[in-house]
Design a protein around this motif. Structure first.
Motif, PDB file in Angstrom:
ATOM      1  N   SER A  79       7.753 -11.027   1.273  1.00 27.56           N
ATOM      2  CA  SER A  79       6.478 -10.999   1.798  1.00 27.56           C
ATOM      3  C   SER A  79       6.091 -12.569   2.339  1.00 27.56           C
ATOM      4  O   SER A  79       5.587 -13.039   3.363  1.00 27.56           O
ATOM      5  CB  SER A  79       5.399 -10.321   1.037  1.00 27.56           C
ATOM      6  OG  SER A  79       5.401  -9.012   0.917  1.00 27.56           O
ATOM      7  N   ASP A  87      -2.613  -5.796   2.527  1.00 26.88           N
ATOM      8  CA  ASP A  87      -1.991  -5.674   1.115  1.00 26.88           C
ATOM      9  C   ASP A  87      -1.571  -4.053   0.901  1.00 26.88           C
ATOM     10  O   ASP A  87      -2.511  -3.168   0.829  1.00 26.88           O
ATOM     11  CB  ASP A  87      -2.822  -6.208   0.157  1.00 26.88           C
ATOM     12  CG  ASP A  87      -2.274  -6.147  -1.342  1.00 26.88           C
ATOM     13  OD1 ASP A  87      -1.058  -5.793  -1.393  1.00 26.88           O
ATOM     14  OD2 ASP A  87      -2.927  -6.401  -2.198  1.00 26.88           O
ATOM     15  N   ILE A  88      -0.248  -3.637   0.629  1.00 27.03           N
ATOM     16  CA  ILE A  88       0.174  -2.306   0.458  1.00 27.03           C
ATOM     17  C   ILE A  88       0.022  -1.943  -0.939  1.00 27.03           C
ATOM     18  O   ILE A  88       0.132  -0.824  -1.174  1.00 27.03           O
ATOM     19  CB  ILE A  88       1.468  -2.104   1.269  1.00 27.03           C
ATOM     20  CG1 ILE A  88       2.514  -2.751   0.619  1.00 27.03           C
ATOM     21  CG2 ILE A  88       1.620  -2.390   2.900  1.00 27.03           C
ATOM     22  CD1 ILE A  88       3.554  -2.160  -0.427  1.00 27.03           C
ATOM     23  N   LEU A  89      -0.140  -2.904  -1.834  1.00 26.18           N
ATOM     24  CA  LEU A  89      -0.264  -2.571  -3.084  1.00 26.18           C
ATOM     25  C   LEU A  89      -1.222  -1.751  -3.806  1.00 26.18           C
ATOM     26  O   LEU A  89      -1.049  -0.856  -4.738  1.00 26.18           O
ATOM     27  CB  LEU A  89      -0.052  -3.856  -4.099  1.00 26.18           C
ATOM     28  CG  LEU A  89       1.211  -4.750  -3.812  1.00 26.18           C
ATOM     29  CD1 LEU A  89       1.191  -5.994  -4.795  1.00 26.18           C
ATOM     30  CD2 LEU A  89       2.280  -3.717  -4.354  1.00 26.18           C
ATOM     31  N   PRO A  90      -2.463  -1.784  -3.166  1.00 21.48           N
ATOM     32  CA  PRO A  90      -3.612  -1.085  -3.924  1.00 21.48           C
ATOM     33  C   PRO A  90      -3.454   0.369  -3.892  1.00 21.48           C
ATOM     34  O   PRO A  90      -3.805   1.289  -4.705  1.00 21.48           O
ATOM     35  CB  PRO A  90      -4.797  -1.327  -2.910  1.00 21.48           C
ATOM     36  CG  PRO A  90      -4.537  -2.552  -2.485  1.00 21.48           C
ATOM     37  CD  PRO A  90      -3.069  -2.566  -2.023  1.00 21.48           C
ATOM     38  N   ASP A  91      -2.396   1.055  -2.981  1.00 27.52           N
ATOM     39  CA  ASP A  91      -2.196   2.431  -2.793  1.00 27.52           C
ATOM     40  C   ASP A  91      -0.945   2.896  -2.363  1.00 27.52           C
ATOM     41  O   ASP A  91      -0.583   2.437  -1.281  1.00 27.52           O
ATOM     42  CB  ASP A  91      -3.243   2.987  -2.002  1.00 27.52           C
ATOM     43  CG  ASP A  91      -3.420   4.611  -1.893  1.00 27.52           C
ATOM     44  OD1 ASP A  91      -2.543   5.141  -2.297  1.00 27.52           O
ATOM     45  OD2 ASP A  91      -4.291   5.273  -1.318  1.00 27.52           O
ATOM     46  N   PRO A  92      -0.092   3.586  -3.188  1.00 26.09           N
ATOM     47  CA  PRO A  92       1.156   3.707  -2.887  1.00 26.09           C
ATOM     48  C   PRO A  92       1.439   4.525  -1.395  1.00 26.09           C
ATOM     49  O   PRO A  92       2.466   4.627  -0.652  1.00 26.09           O
ATOM     50  CB  PRO A  92       1.878   4.515  -3.999  1.00 26.09           C
ATOM     51  CG  PRO A  92       0.722   4.472  -5.058  1.00 26.09           C
ATOM     52  CD  PRO A  92      -0.423   4.165  -4.596  1.00 26.09           C
ATOM     53  N   LYS A 150       3.229  -7.313   0.361  1.00 25.12           N
ATOM     54  CA  LYS A 150       2.612  -7.191  -0.896  1.00 25.12           C
ATOM     55  C   LYS A 150       1.786  -8.284  -1.549  1.00 25.12           C
ATOM     56  O   LYS A 150       2.329  -9.383  -1.558  1.00 25.12           O
ATOM     57  CB  LYS A 150       3.914  -6.897  -1.960  1.00 25.12           C
ATOM     58  CG  LYS A 150       4.905  -5.634  -1.858  1.00 25.12           C
ATOM     59  CD  LYS A 150       5.921  -5.715  -2.657  1.00 25.12           C
ATOM     60  CE  LYS A 150       6.778  -4.333  -2.214  1.00 25.12           C
ATOM     61  NZ  LYS A 150       8.087  -4.425  -3.084  1.00 25.12           N
ATOM     62  N   GLY A 151       0.699  -8.052  -1.580  1.00 28.27           N
ATOM     63  CA  GLY A 151      -0.322  -8.950  -1.890  1.00 28.27           C
ATOM     64  C   GLY A 151      -1.019  -9.435  -0.817  1.00 28.27           C
ATOM     65  O   GLY A 151      -1.139  -8.729   0.153  1.00 28.27           O
ATOM     66  N   ARG A 167       1.988   2.587   1.958  1.00 28.22           N
ATOM     67  CA  ARG A 167       3.500   2.266   2.138  1.00 28.22           C
ATOM     68  C   ARG A 167       4.102   3.654   2.784  1.00 28.22           C
ATOM     69  O   ARG A 167       4.939   3.451   3.499  1.00 28.22           O
ATOM     70  CB  ARG A 167       4.355   1.818   0.632  1.00 28.22           C
ATOM     71  CG  ARG A 167       5.743   1.299   1.196  1.00 28.22           C
ATOM     72  CD  ARG A 167       6.200   1.008  -0.100  1.00 28.22           C
ATOM     73  NE  ARG A 167       7.684   0.558   0.202  1.00 28.22           N
ATOM     74  CZ  ARG A 167       8.264  -0.353  -0.615  1.00 28.22           C
ATOM     75  NH1 ARG A 167       7.633  -0.757  -1.634  1.00 28.22           N
ATOM     76  NH2 ARG A 167       9.474  -0.794  -0.417  1.00 28.22           N
ATOM     77  N   MET A 189       2.703 -11.140  -3.698  1.00 28.57           N
ATOM     78  CA  MET A 189       3.326 -10.702  -4.802  1.00 28.57           C
ATOM     79  C   MET A 189       4.553 -10.438  -4.631  1.00 28.57           C
ATOM     80  O   MET A 189       5.324  -9.834  -5.545  1.00 28.57           O
ATOM     81  CB  MET A 189       2.359  -9.227  -5.219  1.00 28.57           C
ATOM     82  CG  MET A 189       0.821  -9.582  -5.260  1.00 28.57           C
ATOM     83  SD  MET A 189       0.522 -10.768  -6.629  1.00 28.57           S
ATOM     84  CE  MET A 189       0.637  -9.450  -8.160  1.00 28.57           C
ATOM     85  N   CYS A 190       5.077 -10.880  -3.963  1.00 26.32           N
ATOM     86  CA  CYS A 190       6.687 -10.768  -3.567  1.00 26.32           C
ATOM     87  C   CYS A 190       7.357 -11.717  -2.720  1.00 26.32           C
ATOM     88  O   CYS A 190       6.705 -12.389  -1.837  1.00 26.32           O
ATOM     89  CB  CYS A 190       6.648  -9.235  -2.892  1.00 26.32           C
ATOM     90  SG  CYS A 190       7.993  -9.157  -1.589  1.00 26.32           S
TER      91      CYS A 190
END
Length: 120
Positions: free
Chosen positions: A33, A51-56, A22-23, A59, A29-30
């Motif tokens: 991580s 970074d896995i955050l831009p798009d669910p 994350k980030g 993940r 961001m976590c």
């Protein structure tokens, strides 16, 4: 196979050490991580972060591929090592460095670099 699935597989199989987090290493961001990233840094690993955050969907695809539900996920030469707890435990016992040496070669620290790649 979806385009996203193919891109995730390409990172897992094509990078020496892939960290799905994350980030980014520059802006984590976590806490978990960060723990995984720090353990890899201390071991001298050449880290490629995603970074896995831009798009669910990242993940979802990643967990479907790896069978591992949580983030972060660390892969060495295409093989899942685990998340933050496992990577930290492996580092503490010296197993992380041994694994990196076995899979990447004795001089794996020489090419040490951090980069971030996007899969979307």
């Amino acid at each position: 196979m979806t385009d996203l699935n193919a891109k995730i597989k390409q990172v897992i199989e094509g990078e020496d050490v892939a960290l799905f987090m994350k980030g980014t290493p520059q802006m984590v961001m976590c806490g978990n991580s960060l723990r995984a990233l720090e353990a890899l840094r201390r071991a001298g690993a050449p880290v490629t972060a995603v970074d896995i955050l831009p798009d669910p969907a990242i993940r979802q695809e990643l967990s479907a591929l790896s069978g591992w539900p949580t983030i972060p996920q660390v892969f060495v030469r295409g093989e899942l090592v685990g998340g933050a707890d496992i990577v930290e435990e492996l580092e503490q016992t010296g197993e992380l460095e041994r694994t990196l040496e076995e899979r990447l070669g004795r001089d794996y620290r020489e090419g040490r670099a951090e980069k971030t790649v996007a899969v979307v």
